[in-house]
Design a protein around this motif. Sequence first.
Motif, PDB file in Angstrom:
ATOM      1  N   ASP A  11       0.750  -1.053   0.271  1.00 28.36           N
ATOM      2  CA  ASP A  11       0.117  -0.103  -0.062  1.00 28.36           C
ATOM      3  C   ASP A  11       0.894   1.191  -0.134  1.00 28.36           C
ATOM      4  N   GLY A  12       2.317   1.081   0.076  1.00 28.52           N
ATOM      5  CA  GLY A  12       2.995   2.316   0.087  1.00 28.52           C
ATOM      6  C   GLY A  12       2.999   3.172   1.447  1.00 28.52           C
ATOM      7  N   VAL A  13       2.859   2.426   2.447  1.00 31.61           N
ATOM      8  CA  VAL A  13       2.516   2.964   3.766  1.00 31.61           C
ATOM      9  C   VAL A  13       3.952   3.034   4.347  1.00 31.61           C
ATOM     10  N   VAL A  14       4.867   2.025   3.969  1.00 30.54           N
ATOM     11  CA  VAL A  14       6.043   1.768   4.578  1.00 30.54           C
ATOM     12  C   VAL A  14       7.098   1.687   3.378  1.00 30.54           C
ATOM     13  N   ARG A  15       8.249   2.039   3.973  1.00 33.85           N
ATOM     14  CA  ARG A  15       9.470   1.938   2.639  1.00 33.85           C
ATOM     15  C   ARG A  15       9.881   0.408   2.527  1.00 33.85           C
ATOM     16  N   PRO A  16      10.416   0.202   1.546  1.00 34.42           N
ATOM     17  CA  PRO A  16      10.907  -1.071   1.368  1.00 34.42           C
ATOM     18  C   PRO A  16      12.395  -1.017   1.890  1.00 34.42           C
ATOM     19  N   VAL A  17      12.930  -2.177   2.443  1.00 39.72           N
ATOM     20  CA  VAL A  17      14.034  -2.116   3.180  1.00 39.72           C
ATOM     21  C   VAL A  17      15.231  -2.928   2.606  1.00 39.72           C
ATOM     22  N   VAL A  18      16.319  -2.505   2.313  1.00 42.32           N
ATOM     23  CA  VAL A  18      17.437  -3.193   1.906  1.00 42.32           C
ATOM     24  C   VAL A  18      18.351  -3.647   3.044  1.00 42.32           C
ATOM     25  N   PHE A  19      18.594  -4.622   3.383  1.00 44.40           N
ATOM     26  CA  PHE A  19      19.610  -5.477   4.276  1.00 44.40           C
ATOM     27  C   PHE A  19      20.861  -5.547   3.972  1.00 44.40           C
ATOM     28  N   ALA A  20      21.702  -4.758   4.339  1.00 47.24           N
ATOM     29  CA  ALA A  20      23.202  -4.984   3.901  1.00 47.24           C
ATOM     30  C   ALA A  20      24.091  -5.531   4.920  1.00 47.24           C
ATOM     31  N   ALA A  21      24.370  -6.718   4.603  1.00 50.31           N
ATOM     32  CA  ALA A  21      25.264  -7.485   5.733  1.00 50.31           C
ATOM     33  C   ALA A  21      26.787  -7.174   5.506  1.00 50.31           C
ATOM     34  N   TYR A  22      27.461  -7.179   6.744  1.00 48.84           N
ATOM     35  CA  TYR A  22      28.962  -6.894   6.462  1.00 48.84           C
ATOM     36  C   TYR A  22      29.657  -7.865   7.272  1.00 48.84           C
ATOM     37  N   THR A  23      30.376  -8.661   6.698  1.00 46.24           N
ATOM     38  CA  THR A  23      31.216  -9.591   7.431  1.00 46.24           C
ATOM     39  C   THR A  23      32.521  -8.834   7.933  1.00 46.24           C
ATOM     40  N   GLY A  24      33.462  -9.829   8.474  1.00 47.38           N
ATOM     41  CA  GLY A  24      34.685  -9.458   8.997  1.00 47.38           C
ATOM     42  C   GLY A  24      35.364 -10.579   9.792  1.00 47.38           C
ATOM     43  N   THR A  25      36.822 -10.247   9.962  1.00 46.06           N
ATOM     44  CA  THR A  25      37.570 -11.225  10.776  1.00 46.06           C
ATOM     45  C   THR A  25      37.605 -10.701  12.106  1.00 46.06           C
ATOM     46  N   ALA A  26      37.026 -11.497  13.270  1.00 52.91           N
ATOM     47  CA  ALA A  26      37.464 -10.971  14.609  1.00 52.91           C
ATOM     48  C   ALA A  26      38.628 -11.718  15.159  1.00 52.91           C
ATOM     49  N   ARG A  27      39.339 -10.939  16.258  1.00 50.75           N
ATOM     50  CA  ARG A  27      40.498 -11.783  16.622  1.00 50.75           C
ATOM     51  C   ARG A  27      40.185 -11.213  18.167  1.00 50.75           C
ATOM     52  N   TRP A  28      40.286 -12.365  19.167  1.00 49.36           N
ATOM     53  CA  TRP A  28      39.974 -12.234  20.511  1.00 49.36           C
ATOM     54  C   TRP A  28      40.940 -13.243  21.257  1.00 49.36           C
ATOM     55  N   ARG A  29      41.214 -12.913  22.646  1.00 46.13           N
ATOM     56  CA  ARG A  29      41.892 -13.765  23.472  1.00 46.13           C
ATOM     57  C   ARG A  29      41.058 -14.440  24.378  1.00 46.13           C
ATOM     58  N   ASN A  30      40.976 -15.962  24.391  1.00 51.44           N
ATOM     59  CA  ASN A  30      40.130 -16.588  25.271  1.00 51.44           C
ATOM     60  C   ASN A  30      40.895 -16.525  26.718  1.00 51.44           C
ATOM     61  N   SER A  31      40.053 -17.549  27.534  1.00 47.82           N
ATOM     62  CA  SER A  31      40.534 -17.541  29.051  1.00 47.82           C
ATOM     63  C   SER A  31      41.839 -18.349  29.096  1.00 47.82           C
TER      64      SER A  31
END
Length: 598
Positions: A205-225
């Motif tokens: 009905d044109g009441v809301v906007r269409p949504v584009v979902f843009a997904a971003y990946t990445g490499t994460a580095r962390w130190r565990n226990s």
Amino acid sequence: MVGPVESHGGRPLRAWQSEALGRYEVARPTDYLVTATPGAGKTTFALTLASRLLARREVARVVVVAPTDHLRTQWAEAADAAGVVLDPTLTNAVGPVRAGTKGYVTTYAQVAGKPALHAARCTAAKTLVILDEVHHAGDGLSWGEAAEEAFGRAARRLCLTGTPFRTKPGERIPFVRYSEVPDGEPGELRSAADYTYGYREALRDGVVRPVVFAAYTGTARWRNSAGEVIAASLSEPSTKSVEATAWKTVLDPKGQWVPHVIAAVDERITHLRAHGMPDAAGLVLASDQDDARAYAAIVKKVTGQAPELILSDDPAASKKIERFGAGTKRIAVCVRMVSEGVDVPRAAVLAWMTSYRTPLFFAQAVGRVVRSRGPHEAATVFLPAVRPLLTLAASMEEERNHVIPPPAEASEDLDPLPPRERAAGETREWRALDADAQFAHVLHGGRAVLAGTAPEALSEEDGEHLGLLAGMLTPEQTAHLLSQRDEEHRRAAAAAAVQDDLFGALGDDDGGRSGRAGAAGADHRAGRFEPDEGQAGWRAAAELRREVNQLVARVASRSGEPHARVHVALRRAVPGPASASASVEVLEARRDFLLAQL
């Protein structure tokens, strides 16, 4: 019969609003539940219904229950525009509803504080109770019990919700009907809405906007226990625990993922403003206040402009939301202040930088950027490429009903780590090291559309002009354009990271004040307010009460008498109830009496 297809304020009703009103008029029920997607116009529907019931004298009072204090003001302003005077300043310390109003706006927390008081107000006159985002009546058994005690004897109840919601076992939300789920698990129940208007219909009905979902990946580095350094990609298959820790790591403000995505958000806003939305803005959702402050500092470094920082414990939070909605700032950074109900139509870009991942919160937050103001507007949501969020995004257009989970099912609402894996100690002593970011894909029809698959080349000029109008580009072209600019975002993020003070708290340079209160005080002193509180509105009454209190303080200071004694003398000189309950006429007379003493 339903009257003319228009709201009380004279604007044409949307088709769904007219149809929902028609069903109500035929059934005339005590309880009526409307489920309508965020941005569809639930407030207009509710106030139109309230106006009609008041006009026919089927009710004499309206009480609105909202989730937050800010929404109290928003409801009162919408009611004023509809010709229904509702007081959003009435507290539990004041007994009767103030003269000159048709009712008041309160919160679920306030109702839980004194349910018997609200029950007395609702039975003193035939009352329509509007329960906004009624799932909040399930936020702990005490809130649901309080709502039932307060409003169980009200003449009419209208329940509103914008999204499906879950309720903990044994905590059914009052005034909502349930039925067994066919082929469901034992004990599984589903709510039955009297009228449902979903995202798919609103988009049609044109009441809301269409949504584009843009997904971003990445490499994460962390130190565990154990002191080991772990590296993992957001988008590669892994255990839930590793995925959750990688997700948490990329959201850490010390890494490069956050500034990279903020650079992409900033560019999106820039092009929206250049092509049809000159006031376009973005929202950044953080998990907690510390992250929000750090993200705000990053926004300032990356974009060169300070964002609006909106924190729940800030006394000026409501004014900041209001100012951002009506202003020109590009970005607001917040925790949960704008996730539900808050109306900021110019916001068209959302950066998901939080670990929250419930269907309810996701739909409510995305709902902040889908409210349509005209054709060719589109919304963009930037989010981490993790399975829980991608699943929610893929099912955004599916209608979901309210389902109560079986008693044995555990809740993972706000914690990305399942309890059993968290207890195993796998990430108990996690410490983020760094993270990078890279555009992964856009979501379309539940599938990932990768970069490099555009069926036809686009010129840079065409891309800049069309790339922000969802529906004019194919998903493949959208992915191609986002990927093209990814290196620019990487450079912007790297440039912002070199300053040592990148992660300092953002200073508030606006003072949190507006000139309206002073202007209102000047109007009072000039005698330009009408004597009828119903016409003057709750803002005038509130300003008069503040002015009387200030004058009492001045008289007390000059005379050396305690404030309480001055108040007593004032009530003798100008009889009437205490200022909290007094009408505008009484307050004006007291103000004039005090001015004469100075």
